[in-house]
Design an enzyme around this catalytic site. Structure first.
Site, PDB file in Angstrom:
ATOM      1  N   GLY A   1       0.614  -4.941   0.918  1.00  0.00           N
ATOM      2  CA  GLY A   1      -0.592  -4.949   0.092  1.00  0.00           C
ATOM      3  C   GLY A   1      -0.353  -5.595  -1.265  1.00  0.00           C
ATOM      4  O   GLY A   1      -1.295  -6.102  -1.890  1.00  0.00           O
TER       5      GLY A   1
ATOM      6  N   ALA B   1       0.883  -1.171   0.000  1.00  0.00           N
ATOM      7  CA  ALA B   1       0.000   0.000   0.000  1.00  0.00           C
ATOM      8  C   ALA B   1       0.918   1.218   0.000  1.00  0.00           C
ATOM      9  O   ALA B   1       2.066   1.135   0.446  1.00  0.00           O
ATOM     10  CB  ALA B   1      -0.877  -0.025   1.236  1.00  0.00           C
TER      11      ALA B   1
ATOM     12  N   GLU C   1       4.586  -5.446   7.259  1.00  0.00           N
ATOM     13  CA  GLU C   1       3.830  -4.422   7.985  1.00  0.00           C
ATOM     14  C   GLU C   1       4.338  -4.182   9.399  1.00  0.00           C
ATOM     15  O   GLU C   1       4.277  -3.059   9.902  1.00  0.00           O
ATOM     16  CB  GLU C   1       2.339  -4.813   8.047  1.00  0.00           C
ATOM     17  CG  GLU C   1       1.580  -4.604   6.753  1.00  0.00           C
ATOM     18  CD  GLU C   1       1.713  -5.765   5.768  1.00  0.00           C
ATOM     19  OE1 GLU C   1       2.515  -6.694   6.000  1.00  0.00           O
ATOM     20  OE2 GLU C   1       0.980  -5.742   4.773  1.00  0.00           O
TER      21      GLU C   1
HETATM   22  N1  DAK Z   1       4.704   3.237  -0.735  1.00  0.00           N
HETATM   23  C1  DAK Z   1       5.151   4.387  -1.277  1.00  0.00           C
HETATM   24  N2  DAK Z   1       6.317   4.504  -1.915  1.00  0.00           N
HETATM   25  C2  DAK Z   1       7.083   3.412  -2.007  1.00  0.00           C
HETATM   26  C3  DAK Z   1       6.696   2.167  -1.470  1.00  0.00           C
HETATM   27  C4  DAK Z   1       5.436   2.100  -0.813  1.00  0.00           C
HETATM   28  N3  DAK Z   1       4.970   0.958  -0.299  1.00  0.00           N
HETATM   29  N4  DAK Z   1       7.691   1.281  -1.709  1.00  0.00           N
HETATM   30  C5  DAK Z   1       8.640   1.943  -2.375  1.00  0.00           C
HETATM   31  N5  DAK Z   1       8.291   3.221  -2.566  1.00  0.00           N
HETATM   32  C6  DAK Z   1       9.049   4.257  -3.242  1.00  0.00           C
HETATM   33  C7  DAK Z   1      10.250   4.673  -2.409  1.00  0.00           C
HETATM   34  O1  DAK Z   1       9.879   5.625  -1.447  1.00  0.00           O
HETATM   35  C8  DAK Z   1      11.128   5.277  -3.490  1.00  0.00           C
HETATM   36  O2  DAK Z   1      10.667   6.577  -3.804  1.00  0.00           O
HETATM   37  P1  DAK Z   1      11.698   7.812  -4.055  1.00  0.00           P
HETATM   38  O3  DAK Z   1      12.490   7.903  -2.824  1.00  0.00           O
HETATM   39  O4  DAK Z   1      12.498   7.363  -5.260  1.00  0.00           O
HETATM   40  O5  DAK Z   1      10.792   8.973  -4.329  1.00  0.00           O
HETATM   41  C9  DAK Z   1      10.864   4.390  -4.689  1.00  0.00           C
HETATM   42  O6  DAK Z   1       9.623   3.744  -4.437  1.00  0.00           O
HETATM   43  C10 DAK Z   1      11.927   3.320  -4.885  1.00  0.00           C
HETATM   44  O7  DAK Z   1      12.056   2.618  -3.654  1.00  0.00           O
HETATM   45  P2  DAK Z   1      13.476   2.403  -2.941  1.00  0.00           P
HETATM   46  O8  DAK Z   1      14.414   3.519  -3.264  1.00  0.00           O
HETATM   47  O9  DAK Z   1      13.200   2.125  -1.499  1.00  0.00           O
HETATM   48  O10 DAK Z   1      13.983   1.090  -3.682  1.00  0.00           O
HETATM   49  P3  DAK Z   1      14.977  -0.006  -3.099  1.00  0.00           P
HETATM   50  O11 DAK Z   1      15.332  -0.868  -4.246  1.00  0.00           O
HETATM   51  O12 DAK Z   1      16.077   0.594  -2.299  1.00  0.00           O
HETATM   52  O13 DAK Z   1      14.090  -0.872  -2.074  1.00  0.00           O
HETATM   53  C11 DAK Z   1      12.071  -2.034  -1.393  1.00  0.00           C
HETATM   54  C12 DAK Z   1      12.968  -1.625  -2.576  1.00  0.00           C
HETATM   55  C13 DAK Z   1      10.788  -2.658  -1.967  1.00  0.00           C
HETATM   56  C14 DAK Z   1      12.783  -3.077  -0.540  1.00  0.00           C
HETATM   57  C15 DAK Z   1      11.755  -0.776  -0.552  1.00  0.00           C
HETATM   58  O14 DAK Z   1      11.247   0.224  -1.420  1.00  0.00           O
HETATM   59  C16 DAK Z   1      10.740  -1.021   0.515  1.00  0.00           C
HETATM   60  O15 DAK Z   1      11.069  -1.575   1.574  1.00  0.00           O
HETATM   61  N6  DAK Z   1       9.537  -0.521   0.281  1.00  0.00           N
HETATM   62  C17 DAK Z   1       8.479  -0.552   1.232  1.00  0.00           C
HETATM   63  C18 DAK Z   1       7.934  -1.947   1.373  1.00  0.00           C
HETATM   64  C19 DAK Z   1       6.850  -1.905   2.359  1.00  0.00           C
HETATM   65  O16 DAK Z   1       7.090  -1.788   3.582  1.00  0.00           O
HETATM   66  N7  DAK Z   1       5.655  -1.860   1.819  1.00  0.00           N
HETATM   67  C20 DAK Z   1       4.503  -1.564   2.605  1.00  0.00           C
HETATM   68  C21 DAK Z   1       4.083  -2.802   3.292  1.00  0.00           C
HETATM   69  S1  DAK Z   1       2.867  -2.366   4.358  1.00  0.00           S
HETATM   70  C22 DAK Z   1      -3.858  -0.475   5.873  1.00  0.00           C
HETATM   71  C23 DAK Z   1      -4.118  -1.559   5.094  1.00  0.00           C
HETATM   72  C24 DAK Z   1      -3.123  -2.148   4.422  1.00  0.00           C
HETATM   73  C25 DAK Z   1      -1.852  -1.674   4.550  1.00  0.00           C
HETATM   74  C26 DAK Z   1      -1.611  -0.564   5.320  1.00  0.00           C
HETATM   75  C27 DAK Z   1      -2.595   0.039   5.965  1.00  0.00           C
HETATM   76  N8  DAK Z   1      -4.884   0.155   6.607  1.00  0.00           N
HETATM   77  C28 DAK Z   1      -6.096  -0.535   6.750  1.00  0.00           C
HETATM   78  C29 DAK Z   1      -4.660   1.396   7.232  1.00  0.00           C
HETATM   79  C30 DAK Z   1      -0.793  -2.302   3.882  1.00  0.00           C
HETATM   80  C31 DAK Z   1       0.424  -1.901   4.182  1.00  0.00           C
HETATM   81  C32 DAK Z   1       1.505  -2.361   3.435  1.00  0.00           C
HETATM   82  O17 DAK Z   1       1.428  -2.699   2.282  1.00  0.00           O
END
Ligand code: DAK
Length: 260
Positions: free
Chosen positions: A112, A67, A135
């Site tokens: 997500g 997400a 998460e």
């Molecule tokens: N959201 C927004 N931007 C994201 C993103 C995300 N999930 N994942 C990556 N990006 C963006 C980064 O901020 C970066 O943007 P800039 O800095 O270039 O502007 C760009 O994509 C490239 O990412 P990285 O520079 O970090 O790339 P790397 O190769 O170094 O790392 C990575 C890749 C996938 C390991 C890393 O980007 C990462 O850890 N990303 C986040 C993964 C993550 O934690 N995803 C979210 C999981 S939690 C909810 C319901 C559902 C959810 C939440 C709330 N409610 C009911 C309230 C679900 C939550 C999730 O999905």
């Protein structure tokens, strides 16, 4: 609806939906979720001759990296619950779509993104695919069905491990655990997903949609899946396709199903 973040191409009756926010690794923001809802509740129901849907992510790096984290800070409990409910409802639409939906997982499928892949009926993993539910790193739990579907696919012990450690797993491990249906070389995910849909589309369409209904019923609290199977079996018996399938077998020829 004008799509901003989904690119949809329909070729030979297969819709390939590419989530296209490559700069944010295709993270699911609200607009993307609205577009997915529109496709699976309206637009996708009106495409003549549709055989199935492939979902993938733009670029080589990510299927969907979760997400969009920039959108969900500052939610209170009620807003968070409403956000989760809305997301779950959209993923239920995918899970209950009447035609096969295949995720072509071409890179990171996190949070997500992993939940989206799990809501699809099948998952083709490219060899660079990485699955995870990170998460807890953010002080959250999955909100789009991850705590439920991950257990369904890989079992309680392994699901608890991945959910509590936030560890990512690669394509081969996902395949070994039953999360991915198959692994293909990077870049071949969509082609393989299309090949699977071509195969299912040669079968009786009513039977395929009943399979989806019955298998989903297995996990629906309060639904008797066995009773559902009995009812669906009866409905299949009443189709022209059943008569055609049985005749084709006896006559040693390929069945020509009409979806009736
Ligand atoms: N959201 C927004 N931007 C994201 C993103 C995300 N999930 N994942 C990556 N990006 C963006 C980064 O901020 C970066 O943007 P800039 O800095 O270039 O502007 C760009 O994509 C490239 O990412 P990285 O520079 O970090 O790339 P790397 O190769 O170094 O790392 C990575 C890749 C996938 C390991 C890393 O980007 C990462 O850890 N990303 C986040 C993964 C993550 O934690 N995803 C979210 C999981 S939690 C909810 C319901 C559902 C959810 C939440 C709330 N409610 C009911 C309230 C679900 C939550 C999730 O999905």
């Amino acid at each position: 609806m004008q799509y901003e973040n989904l690119k949809i191409e329909i070729t030979d009756g297969i819709a390939v939906i590419t989530i296209s926010r490559e700069k944010a690794l295709n993270a699911l923001n609200s607009q993307t979720m609205l577009e997915l809802r529109y496709f699976f509740s309206e637009a996708g129901l009106k495409i003549p001759g549709l055989k199935g849907v492939v979902l993938t992510g733009a670029g080589e790096k990510a299927f969907v990296a979760g997400a969009d984290i920039t959108e969900f800070s500052g939610l209170d409990a009620a807003q968070g619950a409403a956000f989760a409910r809305r997301g779950q409802d959209i993923f239920f639409l995918i899970e209950h779509f009447h035609l096969p939906v295949v995720a072509a997982v071409n890179g990171f499928a996190l949070g997500g993104g992993c939940e989206l892949a799990m809501a699809c009926h099948l998952r083709v993993a490219g060899e660079k695919a990485r699955f995870g539910q990170p998460e807890v790193n953010l002080g959250l739990i999955p909100g789009y069905g991850g705590t439920q579907r991950l257990v369904q696919y890989i079992g309680k012990g392994k699901a608890l491990e991945l959910l509590m450690t936030a560890d990512m797993i690669g394509a081969e491990e996902a395949h070994r655990l039953g999360l991915a249906n198959c692994v293909v070389p990077a870049g071949e995910e969509v082609a393989k997903a299309k090949e699977i849909i071509e195969k299912t589309s040669a079968k009786a369409p009513v039977a395929i949609s009943k399979i989806i209904e019955c298998v989903n019923a297995c996990f629906e609290p309060g639904t008797d899946g066995f009773a559902k199977e009995v009812e669906a079996f009866g409905q299949c018996c009443n189709t022209e396709d059943f008569r055609e399938g049985a005749s084709a077998f006896v006559e040693k020829r390929k069945a020509n199903f009409q979806g009736r």
